[in-house]
Enzyme design. Structure first.
Site, mmCIF file in Angstrom:
data_model
loop_
_atom_site.group_PDB
_atom_site.id
_atom_site.type_symbol
_atom_site.label_atom_id
_atom_site.label_comp_id
_atom_site.label_asym_id
_atom_site.label_seq_id
_atom_site.Cartn_x
_atom_site.Cartn_y
_atom_site.Cartn_z
ATOM 1 N N ASP A 1 -1.872 -6.768 -7.271
ATOM 2 C CA ASP A 1 -0.935 -6.663 -8.394
ATOM 3 C C ASP A 1 -1.308 -7.671 -9.491
ATOM 4 O O ASP A 1 -2.245 -8.466 -9.314
ATOM 5 C CB ASP A 1 0.490 -6.903 -7.875
ATOM 6 N N ASP B 1 6.273 1.115 -12.488
ATOM 7 C CA ASP B 1 6.653 1.466 -11.116
ATOM 8 C C ASP B 1 7.573 2.682 -11.080
ATOM 9 O O ASP B 1 8.436 2.842 -11.938
ATOM 10 C CB ASP B 1 7.447 0.310 -10.480
#
Ligand code: NAG
Ligand code: NAG
Ligand code: NAG
Ligand code: NAG
Length: 410
Positions: free
Chosen positions: A159, A217
């Protein structure tokens, strides 16, 4: 000849890139990831069955095998954020798993899933901290690559929280090199395109990553699925050329089987993700998923469309009357021609909207007969017929639902 021409067209219409050469993800990766459904739930006293722990990953791994997901193609079980010890690294600066929730560490868990025939994925962050505030990899990329390899990790999602986006591409490239240096093939899921937007250097994603998140997301709602699909469609001319065997755009997880999508909306997500050649990464409780949602996730035709070896992502070709028509060319053999057509309704007027598909609009050949499979409706009478290029196929599409057709020349 015709098949060859179609293949050449498909190849020429894509710019060619020198992709990451680790032999992995020749078709879009398939698996299960904890994030969307289980988030950063760490209270195992209150939520013993759902907290991010060895228990969750073992029970999910068991189900992936016993309930047919592995056989259907879902091979990676991926631990997302919140697995590590929040208080920091060990005395050798190595990452370590939370001692309460993963009392045996990660290696025995990797052995466990390998013994079942699955592959283990894990999560890290390129910055100083993960998005959930756990130790990041910024000054420890090489050490962390080695640690993951020693544990037997097969897939890394890295990430990009808590770090400047400046120079991110070079940082991810370095990590790709460190992963390669370990000698262990590890699928590499990058995040810098999601953090940098369309300004990111996408050729570097192709060179160093097996897949990369492009956009925000996904959460548990139809609006999210539609928003993501709309963004990918709006940017498809830019995005599609970067995807192909070994390197894929990733619109994020399948949320099928959770709380937010109806059965018909679940078919819509599966349809668009199959056609976009997206990674098929589920995030759902496999102990409680209802059979009709499981059937969508395991639909053999939808998976075949997604996993087609040609690896050409499909695209949105029209959206008249608020019916999105998505089309994906499939690898053909001999003189045959095969493609998938996904008809996804953005309508909310509550009847089965009748939509005429004129085959001539989508197939190249003007002769021969075609067989059509209605992927989610094995009882549809069109499955029994053959069609000519000049024929129309009338389908009925539920509000916010989809009909996915697999069309092959006979
Ligand atoms: C490392 O990279 C080389 C050159 O691209 C490649 O041939 C090799 O398969 C890679 N090894 C691993 C473990 O990724
Ligand atoms: C993107 O990265 C490639 C190397 O993979 C480099 O050749 C190219 O100049 C970069 N593009 C930009 C706009 O920085
Ligand atoms: C679907 O409908 C929503 C809401 O009306 C709209 O914002 C979106 O742009 C539509 N998408 C497409 C692809 O037509
Ligand atoms: C097929 O459908 C189109 C609309 O998509 C229509 O214009 C055409 O007349 C139809 N053809 C037949 C043979 O029904």
């Amino acid at each position: 000849m015709k098949a060859l021409a179609i293949l050449l067209f498909a190849l020429l219409s894509l710019r060619s890139f020198q992709g990451l050469d680790n032999g992995l993800a020749r078709t879009p990766p398939m698996g299960w990831l904890s994030w969307e459904r289980f988030r950063c739930l760490t209270d195992c006293q209150k939520f013993p069955n759902e907290c991010i722990s060895e228990t969750l990953f073992k029970r999910t791994a068991d189900k992936m095998v016993s309930d047919g997901y592995l056989a259907a193609g879902y091979e990676y079980i991926i631990i997302d954020d919140c697995w590590s010890d929040k208080s920091g690294r060990d005395s050798d600066n190595r990452l370590k798993a939370d001692p309460i929730r993963f009392p045996n560490g990660i290696k025995p868990l990797a052995d466990y899933v390998h013994n079942l025939g699955l592959q283990l994925g894990i999560y890290g962050d390129y910055g100083t901290l993960t998005c959930g505030g756990y130790p990041g990899s910024l000054d420890y990329l090489e050490l962390d690559a080695q640690t993951f390899a020693e544990w037997g990790v097969d897939y890394l999602k890295l990430d990009g929280c808590y770090v400047s986006t400046e120079g991110m591409e070079e940082g991810y490239a370095l990590m790709a090199q460190y992963l390669n240096n370990t000698g262990r093939p590890i699928a590499f899921s990058c995040s810098f395109p999601a953090y940098k937007g369309l300004e990111a250097n996408y050729s570097m994603a192709v060179e160093h990553c097996n897949l990369w998140r492009n956009y925000g997301d996904i959460d548990d709602s139809w609006e999210d699925v539609r928003d993501i699909a709309t963004w990918f469609a709006d940017n498809q001319d830019f995005l599609r050329p970067f995807a192909g065997p070994g390197h894929w755009n990733d619109p994020d997880m399948l949320i099928i089987g959770n709380f937010g999508l109806s059965l018909e909306q679940s078919k819509s997500q599966m349809t668009m993700w199959a056609i976009m050649a997206s990674p098929l990464i589920m995030s759902v409780d496999l102990d409680t998923i209802k059979p009709e949602f499981k059937a969508i996730l395991q639909n053999e035709h939808a998976i075949r469309i997604n996993q087609d070896p040609l690896g050409v992502p499909g695209k949105l070709v029209s959206k008249d009357s608020s019916i999105m028509v998505w089309s994906k060319p499939l690898q053909s053999s001999g003189t045959s021609e095969e493609l998938a057509l996904g008809l996804v309704s953005n309508r909310t007027d509550g009847y089965l909207y009748p939509y005429d598909v004129s085959l001539a609009n989508y197939i190249q050949s003007t002769s021969g007969d075609y067989k059509v499979i209605d992927v989610f409706d094995s009882d549809n009478e069109i499955n029994e017929r053959s069609f000519k290029y000049s024929d129309n196929i009338t389908v009925r599409i539920p509000p916010t639902g989809a009909v996915l057709l697999l069309i092959s020349s006979l």
